[in-house]
Enzyme design. Structure first.
Site, PDB file in Angstrom:
ATOM      1  CG  HIS A  33      -2.346   0.206   0.893  1.00 50.39           C
ATOM      2  ND1 HIS A  33      -3.055   0.102  -0.525  1.00 50.39           N
ATOM      3  CD2 HIS A  33      -3.297   0.331   1.679  1.00 50.39           C
ATOM      4  CE1 HIS A  33      -4.241   0.500  -0.363  1.00 50.39           C
ATOM      5  NE2 HIS A  33      -4.582   0.504   0.858  1.00 50.39           N
ATOM      6  CG  ASN A  80      -9.087   3.574   4.382  1.00 45.10           C
ATOM      7  OD1 ASN A  80      -8.389   3.044   3.565  1.00 45.10           O
ATOM      8  ND2 ASN A  80      -9.784   2.534   5.122  1.00 45.10           N
ATOM      9  CG  ASP A 105      -1.627   0.503  -3.375  1.00 44.85           C
ATOM     10  OD1 ASP A 105      -2.110  -0.292  -3.268  1.00 44.85           O
ATOM     11  OD2 ASP A 105      -1.567   1.790  -2.923  1.00 44.85           O
ATOM     12  CG  ASN A 126     -10.776   1.643   0.769  1.00 47.08           C
ATOM     13  OD1 ASN A 126     -11.794   1.695   0.047  1.00 47.08           O
ATOM     14  ND2 ASN A 126     -10.436   0.793   1.611  1.00 47.08           N
TER      15      ASN A 126
END
Length: 200
Positions: A33, A80, A105, A126
């Protein structure tokens, strides 16, 4: 060195935001991530700088790439909620969405592959979902860094994107980061088609 060097900071206002997505903290540093953070760190290294100044819940660095004054941005709000920091910085510098380049990513791409898009949906990511929501726009260009798909359908997605790169995957990631660094100036110069061709 992939950029034309400029001496000092270009006169005039910030023209582009270059946003790398990730999660802050050592525990997340080399996870899938954090491919956006890792790419931004490499770009900063190429420019002999570090992204260390804190502004609007993000670490930033004021740089010049091909005579374009840019702000490198690493949101510190966790993935997020990336959009809150991007929104606040874009509002402060009066940067429209089309001049916000987001690097992140993508599990739909094999590790080491690169894909460039002018705009689009969040694709289930997200961080991108948060940016679209807070900018109220999906009209920003993006550089997707392939981090590979889940090993099997039953594998938990959160566990996968928060897993660390293995040795082989890390080598492929480095190749993608290098290529992303090479194509970025073309996007800044307004030649996204050339950037797309170079990325393939």
């Amino acid at each position: 060195m992939f950029f034309k060097r400029s001496k000092g900071i270009a006169p005039g206002p910030i023209e582009f935001l270059i946003v790398g997505l990730g999660n802050p903290g050592k525990n997340y540093e080399f996870t899938r991530h954090n491919a956006g953070f890792l790419t931004l760190d490499h770009i900063a290294s190429e420019l002999d700088t570090e992204i260390t100044n804190l502004k609007n819940n993000a670490l930033v660095a004021d740089v010049v790439i091909n005579d374009h004054r840019c702000l490198l941005v690493k949101p510190q709000t966790f993935m997020n909620n990336s959009g809150t920091a991007v929104r606040d910085i874009a509002k402060f510098y009066k940067i429209p969405p089309e001049k916000i380049i987001v690097i992140f990513d993508d599990i739909s791409l094999p590790c080491g592959k690169l894909r460039i898009r002018r705009k689009g949906t969040d694709g289930g990511h997200n961080g991108i979902k948060s940016i679209i929501y807070h900018l109220n726009s999906d009209q920003f260009p993006r550089i997707k860094i392939g981090v590979g798909a889940k090993p099997n359908p039953e594998y938990d997605l959160a566990d996968w994107v928060l897993s660390k790169f293995g040795k082989d995957d890390m080598e492929q990631l480095k190749s993608a980061i290098t290529k992303a660094t090479e194509v970025l100036p073309f996007i800044l110069d307004g030649d996204i088609d050339k950037a797309m061709n170079k990325a393939n």
